[in-house]
Structure formats: structure tokens, C-alpha cells
Motif scaffolding. Structure first.
Motif, mmCIF file in Angstrom:
data_model
loop_
_atom_site.group_PDB
_atom_site.id
_atom_site.type_symbol
_atom_site.label_atom_id
_atom_site.label_comp_id
_atom_site.label_asym_id
_atom_site.label_seq_id
_atom_site.Cartn_x
_atom_site.Cartn_y
_atom_site.Cartn_z
ATOM 1 N N ARG A 78 -0.074 7.932 4.145
ATOM 2 C CA ARG A 78 1.178 6.810 3.311
ATOM 3 C C ARG A 78 0.671 6.012 1.803
ATOM 4 N N LEU A 79 -0.206 5.837 1.933
ATOM 5 C CA LEU A 79 -0.406 6.279 0.135
ATOM 6 C C LEU A 79 -0.380 6.530 -0.239
ATOM 7 N N VAL B 83 2.926 -0.807 -2.181
ATOM 8 C CA VAL B 83 3.077 0.730 -3.449
ATOM 9 C C VAL B 83 4.366 0.373 -4.270
ATOM 10 N N LEU C 73 -4.819 3.481 -7.757
ATOM 11 C CA LEU C 73 -4.474 3.668 -6.535
ATOM 12 C C LEU C 73 -6.180 2.996 -6.115
ATOM 13 N N THR D 20 -5.742 -2.422 -2.595
ATOM 14 C CA THR D 20 -5.241 -3.468 -1.416
ATOM 15 C C THR D 20 -6.271 -3.595 -1.228
ATOM 16 N N ALA E 189 2.434 0.776 3.471
ATOM 17 C CA ALA E 189 2.127 1.085 2.148
ATOM 18 C C ALA E 189 2.600 1.601 1.299
ATOM 19 N N PRO F 267 -3.665 4.305 7.377
ATOM 20 C CA PRO F 267 -2.351 3.935 6.037
ATOM 21 C C PRO F 267 -3.254 5.175 4.489
ATOM 22 N N ALA G 107 -7.933 2.373 -2.893
ATOM 23 C CA ALA G 107 -7.597 2.028 -0.943
ATOM 24 C C ALA G 107 -8.734 1.710 -0.985
ATOM 25 N N LEU H 203 -2.985 -2.736 6.180
ATOM 26 C CA LEU H 203 -1.854 -1.471 5.961
ATOM 27 C C LEU H 203 -1.278 -1.096 7.470
#
Length: 226
Positions: free
Chosen positions: A94-95, A51, A60, A13, A47, A91, A62, A41
Motif C-alpha cells: 500500500r505504501l 503518503v 520513504l 512511518t 498508508a 502496509p 517504512a 498502518l
């Protein structure tokens, strides 16, 4: 390491800021298929959208950045606090919610948060930023131990004095006062190279690091908490 991420698909991200560019470069060198997202984000829907657009992923990263305010603690306003947490903290759940169905179902996956060591040592005029970065690390520790039995490893790098264009641009590094600060505060005597940090991140996202869960790894050139 050589091709330690071969066959893995990694979402990184904020790929255009903080450690994003070098992470994309090093992960690709290590064999990963890199999905780079430069989208901010802070928006509550961002988010999940990022994805979903990435498709199935194994990793992932972040990588979240926010310009650190230098407001004295007694003068911090609600807007500053809200903006920092919206960029750095909000974020994360949510991610995680977005990657959870795929990773938990497969009982396999890596999540690495690129955080800050400002949460590990008191720093003057950094209360808002340090609090947000600290919340990131606490979240990683909690989710890390929760998801570990389901085969997903969640960890964080807490870094400072690592070369990157967001927090240590060339003009800062060229400043004699900053150079004096490096000599005074950092036993290594220099910034950690961006590639050194990214290579460590790649290791943590490889199968060689399956034993680490809910851990926070300081990468600070010898600068330590006190």
C-alpha cells in the motif's frame, strides 16, 4: 557524512516507535525535511492517507513495528498470524503503491524498509514474527530489482540487537540474563547504538548509495545467519 540528505523530503512511518524517533533526529541532522507520521498502518486506507498527507517526498522509510509473539509454532492461531502480517507486511504494497506515481514519474526516489534479522536465522518460538519479517525482505528484493531501471532504489535493513525502546527497553537491557546473552551471541559484545543504525539508514537514503537495489543489509552487532 555531512548533510547527505540536504534538499530531500523524507516520510518516516510509525515515527514514535521502533527506530522512528532516532531516524527522525538523524535524518534532520543530515539536512532532510522530515515528515514524521505516528499513525498505525494496519487499516487498509492508512498508508495512502499518510503518503497523501505528506505531500511530495523523495524518501520513504517504512519503519513498522509489532510486538513479537512467543507462541510455539504448533499453537499459533489464525488471529496471531493475521495480526502480525497486517502490521508488518500488508502496509508495504500500500505504501509502495502510494509513492510509486511520484517516484517513478520523476525516475528518482529511495525506499528503505526497517526490518529484522529474525528472518535470517531460525529462532525458537518466533515463527509468526520471523515469517512476517521474512516476507518484508522478500518483497524488498523483488520490488528493488523491478524499480531499479526506473531510477528508484528500494532496500532494507535487517536488524537485531540494535538499541531501541520497542524491542530492547531499559528493563530488558538491565536484565543480567540479557547481558549474558549479549556476551554469548553478539561478537560486538553490546547492542548496536540507535544512532549507528540511523546513520547507516541515512547513508542508504543518500545519493552515495544509488548503486544498491533490492538489497538486505544485516545490522546485528556481528550476529549472523547460520
Amino acid at each position: 557524512m555531512q548533510n547527505c540528505l540536504a534538499g530531500r523530503r523524507a516520510l518516516i512511518t510509525q515515527s514514535d516507535g521502533f527506530m522512528g524517533p532516532v531516524l527522525c533526529e538523524v535524518f534532520a541532522e543530515q539536512g532532510a525535511t522530515v515528515v514524521a507520521s505516528a499513525e498505525a498502518l494496519s487499516d487498509p486506507d492508512a498508508a495512502a492517507r499518510v503518503v497523501a498527507d505528506a505531500g511530495p517526498i523523495d524518501i520513504l522509510v517504512a519503519n513498522l513495528a509489532f510486538t513479537a509473539p512467543t507462541t510455539p509454532a504448533a499453537e499459533v492461531g489464525a488471529a496471531e498470524w493475521r495480526d502480525a502480517f497486517a502490521a508488518l507486511v500488508d502496509p508495504l504494497p500500500r505504501l509502495m503503491a502510494a509513492v510509486a506515481p511520484g517516484m517513478l514519474a520523476r525516475r528518482s526516489g529511495k525506499v528503505l524498509v526497517i526490518g529484522s534479522a529474525s528472518a535470517l536465522r531460525g529462532m525458537k518460538r518466533a515463527s509468526t514474527y520471523s515469517a512476517a519479517r521474512g516476507a518484508q525482505l522478500a518483497y524488498v528484493q523483488a520490488v528493488g530489482v523491478e524499480w531499479a531501471p526506473q531510477g528508484v532504489q528500494v532496500n532494507a535493513i535487517a536488524q537485531n540487537f540494535v538499541d531501541n525502546p520497542t524491542y530492547f527497553p531499559p528493563e530488558v537491557q538491565a536484565n543480567p540474563r540479557f547481558q549474558e546473552r549479549l556476551a554469548r551471541e553478539v561478537p560486538l559484545g553490546r547492542l548496536v547504538a540507535a544512532r549507528e543504525d540511523a546513520q547507516f539508514a541515512a547513508y542508504l537514503c543518500s545519493s552515495a548509495a544509488d548503486c544498491f537495489v533490492g538489497q538486505v543489509f544485516p545490522v546485528c552487532g556481528g550476529w549472523v545467519a547460520r
